[in-house]
Write an enzyme that holds these catalytic residues in place. Structure first.
Site, PDB file in Angstrom:
ATOM      1  N   ARG A 178     -13.943  -5.192  15.581  1.00  0.00           N
ATOM      2  CA  ARG A 178     -12.842  -3.900  15.917  1.00  0.00           C
ATOM      3  C   ARG A 178     -13.677  -2.800  15.994  1.00  0.00           C
ATOM      4  NH1 ARG A 178      -7.688  -1.836  12.291  1.00  0.00           N
ATOM      5  NH2 ARG A 178      -9.253   0.071  12.071  1.00  0.00           N
ATOM      6  N   GLU A 186      -8.644 -10.939  10.043  1.00  0.00           N
ATOM      7  CA  GLU A 186      -8.994  -9.670   9.700  1.00  0.00           C
ATOM      8  C   GLU A 186      -9.899  -9.800   8.259  1.00  0.00           C
ATOM      9  OE1 GLU A 186      -6.379  -6.410   9.247  1.00  0.00           O
ATOM     10  OE2 GLU A 186      -7.919  -4.906   9.642  1.00  0.00           O
ATOM     11  N   HIS A 220      -2.372   1.283  16.198  1.00  0.00           N
ATOM     12  CA  HIS A 220      -1.601   1.947  15.066  1.00  0.00           C
ATOM     13  C   HIS A 220      -0.234   2.640  15.553  1.00  0.00           C
ATOM     14  CE1 HIS A 220      -1.994   2.489  10.771  1.00  0.00           C
ATOM     15  NE2 HIS A 220      -2.752   1.311  10.757  1.00  0.00           N
ATOM     16  N   ASP A 264      -6.313  -3.246   1.436  1.00  0.00           N
ATOM     17  CA  ASP A 264      -5.205  -3.325   0.679  1.00  0.00           C
ATOM     18  C   ASP A 264      -4.335  -4.586   0.366  1.00  0.00           C
ATOM     19  OD1 ASP A 264      -4.699  -2.043   3.494  1.00  0.00           O
ATOM     20  OD2 ASP A 264      -2.761  -2.718   2.708  1.00  0.00           O
ATOM     21  N   ASN A 281       0.883  -1.357   0.212  1.00  0.00           N
ATOM     22  CA  ASN A 281      -0.113   0.067  -0.007  1.00  0.00           C
ATOM     23  C   ASN A 281       0.892   1.092   0.025  1.00  0.00           C
ATOM     24  OD1 ASN A 281      -2.510   1.408  -0.020  1.00  0.00           O
ATOM     25  ND2 ASN A 281      -3.154   0.924   2.022  1.00  0.00           N
ATOM     26  N   TRP A 302       2.278   7.005  12.069  1.00  0.00           N
ATOM     27  CA  TRP A 302       0.746   7.067  11.387  1.00  0.00           C
ATOM     28  C   TRP A 302       0.182   5.586  11.808  1.00  0.00           C
ATOM     29  CZ3 TRP A 302      -1.838   3.808   7.766  1.00  0.00           C
ATOM     30  CH2 TRP A 302      -3.255   3.908   7.708  1.00  0.00           C
ATOM     31  N   ASP A 328      -7.315  -1.068  17.515  1.00  0.00           N
ATOM     32  CA  ASP A 328      -5.931  -1.051  16.813  1.00  0.00           C
ATOM     33  C   ASP A 328      -5.297   0.352  17.168  1.00  0.00           C
ATOM     34  OD1 ASP A 328      -3.869  -1.033  15.125  1.00  0.00           O
ATOM     35  OD2 ASP A 328      -4.895  -1.129  13.443  1.00  0.00           O
ATOM     36  N   TYR A 333      -6.686   8.018  13.117  1.00  0.00           N
ATOM     37  CA  TYR A 333      -6.737   6.460  12.545  1.00  0.00           C
ATOM     38  C   TYR A 333      -8.164   5.594  12.663  1.00  0.00           C
ATOM     39  CZ  TYR A 333      -5.850   1.869  11.534  1.00  0.00           C
ATOM     40  OH  TYR A 333      -6.132   0.598  11.236  1.00  0.00           O
ATOM     41  N   HIS A 356     -14.651  -4.162  10.871  1.00  0.00           N
ATOM     42  CA  HIS A 356     -14.189  -2.837  11.283  1.00  0.00           C
ATOM     43  C   HIS A 356     -15.358  -2.054  11.569  1.00  0.00           C
ATOM     44  CE1 HIS A 356      -9.881  -2.489   9.720  1.00  0.00           C
ATOM     45  NE2 HIS A 356     -10.217  -3.630  10.008  1.00  0.00           N
ATOM     46  N   GLU A 384      -3.962  -4.072  19.630  1.00  0.00           N
ATOM     47  CA  GLU A 384      -3.170  -4.201  18.409  1.00  0.00           C
ATOM     48  C   GLU A 384      -2.238  -3.140  18.200  1.00  0.00           C
ATOM     49  OE1 GLU A 384      -5.288  -4.388  14.826  1.00  0.00           O
ATOM     50  OE2 GLU A 384      -3.467  -4.167  13.378  1.00  0.00           O
ATOM     51  N   ARG A 418       0.522 -10.947  13.603  1.00  0.00           N
ATOM     52  CA  ARG A 418      -0.491 -10.429  12.457  1.00  0.00           C
ATOM     53  C   ARG A 418       0.111 -10.324  10.986  1.00  0.00           C
ATOM     54  NH1 ARG A 418      -5.015  -8.155  12.121  1.00  0.00           N
ATOM     55  NH2 ARG A 418      -4.262  -6.061  11.382  1.00  0.00           N
ATOM     56  N   HIS A 474      -3.477  -9.800   9.261  1.00  0.00           N
ATOM     57  CA  HIS A 474      -3.792  -8.690   8.643  1.00  0.00           C
ATOM     58  C   HIS A 474      -4.882  -8.969   7.379  1.00  0.00           C
ATOM     59  CE1 HIS A 474      -2.174  -4.822   6.782  1.00  0.00           C
ATOM     60  NE2 HIS A 474      -3.325  -4.694   7.459  1.00  0.00           N
ATOM     61  N   GLU A 505       1.395  -6.670  11.412  1.00  0.00           N
ATOM     62  CA  GLU A 505       1.137  -6.508  10.209  1.00  0.00           C
ATOM     63  C   GLU A 505       2.138  -6.057   9.097  1.00  0.00           C
ATOM     64  OE1 GLU A 505      -2.280  -3.817  10.737  1.00  0.00           O
ATOM     65  OE2 GLU A 505      -1.357  -2.069   9.880  1.00  0.00           O
TER      66      GLU A 505
HETATM   67  C1  GCO Z   1      -5.341  -2.764   9.853  1.00  0.00           C
HETATM   68  C2  GCO Z   1      -4.297  -1.902   9.478  1.00  0.00           C
HETATM   69  C3  GCO Z   1      -4.641  -1.035   8.364  1.00  0.00           C
HETATM   70  C4  GCO Z   1      -3.338  -0.391   7.791  1.00  0.00           C
HETATM   71  C5  GCO Z   1      -3.572  -0.427   6.157  1.00  0.00           C
HETATM   72  C6  GCO Z   1      -1.925  -0.241   5.832  1.00  0.00           C
HETATM   73  O1  GCO Z   1      -5.291  -3.217  11.025  1.00  0.00           O
HETATM   74  O2  GCO Z   1      -6.246  -3.084   9.333  1.00  0.00           O
HETATM   75  O3  GCO Z   1      -3.799  -1.232  10.452  1.00  0.00           O
HETATM   76  O4  GCO Z   1      -5.718  -0.269   8.387  1.00  0.00           O
HETATM   77  O5  GCO Z   1      -2.920   0.585   8.099  1.00  0.00           O
HETATM   78  O6  GCO Z   1      -3.572  -1.737   5.850  1.00  0.00           O
HETATM   79  O7  GCO Z   1      -1.926  -0.397   4.420  1.00  0.00           O
HETATM   80 MG    MG Z   2      -3.773  -2.399  12.106  1.00  0.00          MG
END
Ligand code: GCO
Ligand code: MG
Length: 402
Positions: free
Chosen positions: A147, A339, A212, A316, A37, A402, A210, A159, A122, A236, A283, A312, A262
């Site tokens: 989630r 997921e 992040h 994407d 991605n 991020w 998550d 996020y 999600h 996560e 993940r 994961h 991930e």
């Molecule tokens: C998740 C992830 C995604 C990622 C994304 C990056 O837990 O699904 O954190 O949201 O940010 O897949 O490419």
């Molecule tokens: Mg994630």
């Protein structure tokens, strides 16, 4: 069975996907996901310029040898670009092998260990009320695991919260959009979300969250502790794990289960985390961690340390990755959860697939191979569109994760 051709297909049916197709002299072919991605074209070049020329003429049945050739043989080991390319080759070759055996891939791996693969969706809202509504939609659809993310009062965006809801898509700009972050506001608000969700829906469903990579270990420890009454399935990516030891501090303070990985590409990225039992779920997934071959190795190692797979599966990761992952997860002994962010109708049309959703579980279907195809004529109608993941700054402008 010789490889006579390999090609890379780039398509953007709403978002970018990179797919590798390997064709053999016996008419059998296989496909693998190579999507990274926000950095898609680097993997396209890696495959076209440096991998495909080495594949032509090789025996497609020698999956392990080809994996080792691409991993050891390039000298520059690991990294997301290299490993996404290797993953695509590996996935396509397992697809071919399973088609040659006339079996769904999970049969070749050892057969089904369960009836279906539990998935989580999600739910995200701009505030707690909206997230509650989204959670109830997933419950109605039959999900067992959800989630939950919510907007934070005082921050314009964060996020995991998007206007797209079911088809949440973070890569949204031709240049990276900028988010604003406050650890203090986030830490105060997040426990309120889970308190509200448990009050509303009880404890029947698994709830996940998550972070992040946005907290330091001691902050993550505090969050984990404050979420304990709401019994999360997992918390996560609570810290960035460039330093795997960081998770030890979190672990020392909380019994909230921890998931991470991930963005990991090999077993070396999680060796300490697994060996020292600092996490509960790993993940890593097919497309970014070396394909089926390497994921088997990670899962086997994880099983020795009570760590379960929690692959994961954001949008994407293409349906090709999802199909391969579902075959893997139907088999893998130490399965936790998968997921599942649904793809749009446009994406599903480009990638016809055998997998299906029922009562909170996905099943890979019983087509030979991993069960996912690509409609090349349709794919050609959606040319690549540059799209970046966002970046994140603290309120004073400092660059943050991020
Ligand atoms: C998740 C992830 C995604 C990622 C994304 C990056 O837990 O699904 O954190 O949201 O940010 O897949 O490419
Ligand atoms: Mg994630």
């Amino acid at each position: 069975m010789k490889i006579i051709e390999a090609k890379v297909i780039v398509t953007c049916p709403g978002r970018n996907f990179v797919t590798l197709k390997i064709i053999t002299d016996q008419g059998l072919y296989g496909i693998g996901d190579a999507t990274l991605n926000g950095r898609e074209l680097s993997v396209v070049s890696y495959l076209e310029d440096h991998v495909i020329p080495c594949l032509i003429g090789r025996d497609a049945s020698r999956i392990e040898d080809i994996w080792q050739y691409l991993y050891r043989g390039c000298y520059w080991r690991r990294g997301p670009v290299t490993m996404s390319a290797i993953s695509a080759v590996d996935t396509a070759l397992w697809d071919i092998k399973a088609k040659a055996a006339n079996m769904p891939l999970y049969q070749l791996l050892g057969g089904a260990s369960r009836e279906g693969v539990m998935v989580y969706g999600h739910a995200n809202g701009n505030d707690i009320e909206e997230t509650k509504e989204e959670v109830s939609k997933y419950i109605e659809l039959g999900y067992k695991a959800i989630r939950a993310q919510t907007g934070i009062p005082g921050l314009p965006s964060t996020y995991g919260v998007s206007k797209d809801k079911m088809y949440y898509e973070p890569a949204d700009g031709a240049l990276p959009t900028e988010n604003v972050w406050s650890t203090e506001k986030y830490l105060d608000h997040t426990p309120k979300l889970f308190e509200a969700l448990r009050n509303e829906f009880g404890f029947e469903h698994h709830l996940l969250h998550d972070v992040h990579h946005r907290l330091t270990p001691i902050e993550a420890a505090r969050l984990g502790k404050s979420l304990e009454p709401y019994r999360l399935f997992w918390m996560e990516d609570c810290v960035a794990a460039d330093n795997q030891e960081s998770l030890r501090r979190v672990r020392e303070h909380t019994v909230t289960p921890l998931a991470i990985g991930e963005i990991f590409n090999t077993v070396w990225d999680c060796k300490t985390l697994i060996e020292q039992e600092l996490i509960d779920y790993i993940r890593t997934t097919v497309v970014h961690a070396g394909g089926i071959s390497h994921l088997k190795q990670i899962a086997g190692f994880a099983a020795l340390h009570h760590v379960k797979m929690g692959c994961h599966g954001a949008t994407d990761l293409s349906p090709v990755c999802m199909g391969a992952s579902l075959n893997f997860n139907l088999w893998v002994p130490n399965f936790g959860v998968q997921e599942y962010m649904r793809h749009t109708e446009e994406t599903d049309a480009v990638f016809p697939h055998a997998y299906s959703f029922k009562d909170g579980y996905l099943h890979p279907g019983d087509k030979p191979g991993h069960g996912v195809e690509i409609d090349e004529a349709l794919a050609a109608k959606y040319p690549y569109k540059r799209a970046f993941l966002p970046v994140n700054r603290k309120e004073d402008g400092t660059m943050w994760n991020w």
